[in-house]
Design an enzyme around this catalytic site. Sequence first.
Site, PDB file in Angstrom:
ATOM      1  CD  GLU A  51      49.511  41.222  45.577  1.00  0.00           C
ATOM      2  OE1 GLU A  51      50.207  41.655  44.648  1.00  0.00           O
ATOM      3  OE2 GLU A  51      48.440  40.586  45.377  1.00  0.00           O
ATOM      4  CG  ASP A 102      51.919  47.928  45.395  1.00  0.00           C
ATOM      5  OD1 ASP A 102      52.549  48.667  44.618  1.00  0.00           O
ATOM      6  OD2 ASP A 102      51.135  47.056  44.998  1.00  0.00           O
ATOM      7  CD  GLU A 155      52.924  44.862  35.229  1.00  0.00           C
ATOM      8  OE1 GLU A 155      53.527  43.838  35.613  1.00  0.00           O
ATOM      9  OE2 GLU A 155      51.904  45.291  35.788  1.00  0.00           O
ATOM     10  CD  GLU A 165      41.891  44.215  42.558  1.00  0.00           C
ATOM     11  OE1 GLU A 165      42.806  44.855  42.011  1.00  0.00           O
ATOM     12  OE2 GLU A 165      42.045  43.041  42.942  1.00  0.00           O
TER      13      GLU A 165
END
Length: 344
Positions: free
Chosen positions: A259, A147, A4, A241
């Site tokens: 996304e 991903d 992050e 989700e």
Amino acid sequence: SVFETNIRIVGGLVSGHVLSEYVRDKYGRMEWYRGQLLNMAVDVGNRLLPAFNSTTGLPFPRVNLKTGLKGVDPLQLTCTACAGSMILEFAALSRLSGEKIFEEKASKAMDYLWAARHRQSNLVGNVLNVNTGDWVRRDSGVGAGIDSYYEYVAKAYVLLGEDKYLDRWNTHYTAIMKYLNTGPLMTDVHMHRPTTNSKHFTDALGAFWPGLQVLMGDLKPAIEQHEILYQITKKHHFLPEAITSDFQVHWGQHFLRPEFVESTYFLYKATKDPHYLEVGKKVLKALQKHARVTCGYAAVKDVRTMKHEDRMDSFVLSETFKYLYLLFSKDEELFLDINQFVFT
């Protein structure tokens, strides 16, 4: 979180630096700018480097920005996306600053993940040990945990022009489309038994996949997958989700994730089909109607009740609204040539 901090802080500072120089040199604004943001990015990058002191060269998932690995929970497990989403920011940091170590560390981590793929299926798993290199979770998909590894393999080729990344992308992509693309939605399988599903639901993070397919030139499956996601979005106002294979809500939260909008943007850029403007309009109206609160936009606790959570993630501004803005912008309205940039 090494992952992050890299994508948001290092990435944000490097982007800010690139754009500041762009505005200064092209428009004669910000004449005072002398690389201050790049210096800050190098500082943060240096503070992340101790994370790479593992046996394999894969980064530990957490680091103390003051003391390095000292006093940090010696958690040795990391997800593939966490270890494999450093190369864009760290390579840019090296090439802009002249300090090679960042790209070297991130590149070594990418090389390790490539070598750790299952040699029969050419898929990667979800979680591995940074010291032994052993896979701890062998489920393989394009959603949470994996991903952005695939995204960074593809975009590393676009940004850096190194053929090894294109070769890896092509190998992974062939495997993904062979084993994961068996139903209307992308499914997760076992990396070592790729004809066997590993779970019965698909998570919302996988909605970036059509956008990446567009970027790498495979339009038809991108259009089909996006349309299915759009139908689910229309039904619930937002993309839940997680969705089961028979399109039921598995996890009802919606964190205003970017996304789906990202894929919508790339599909519009590629096709110029006004349908994608309508999709964007629908998303925007849902945000205004169901997520807007006094001090921002609140995450939705459950799409079936539309109750709010008291949170607004940083990606809402930096990605969700960015892609909506770009979707509705005409090229001549933008102050920069967007095709000259890679979105991390």
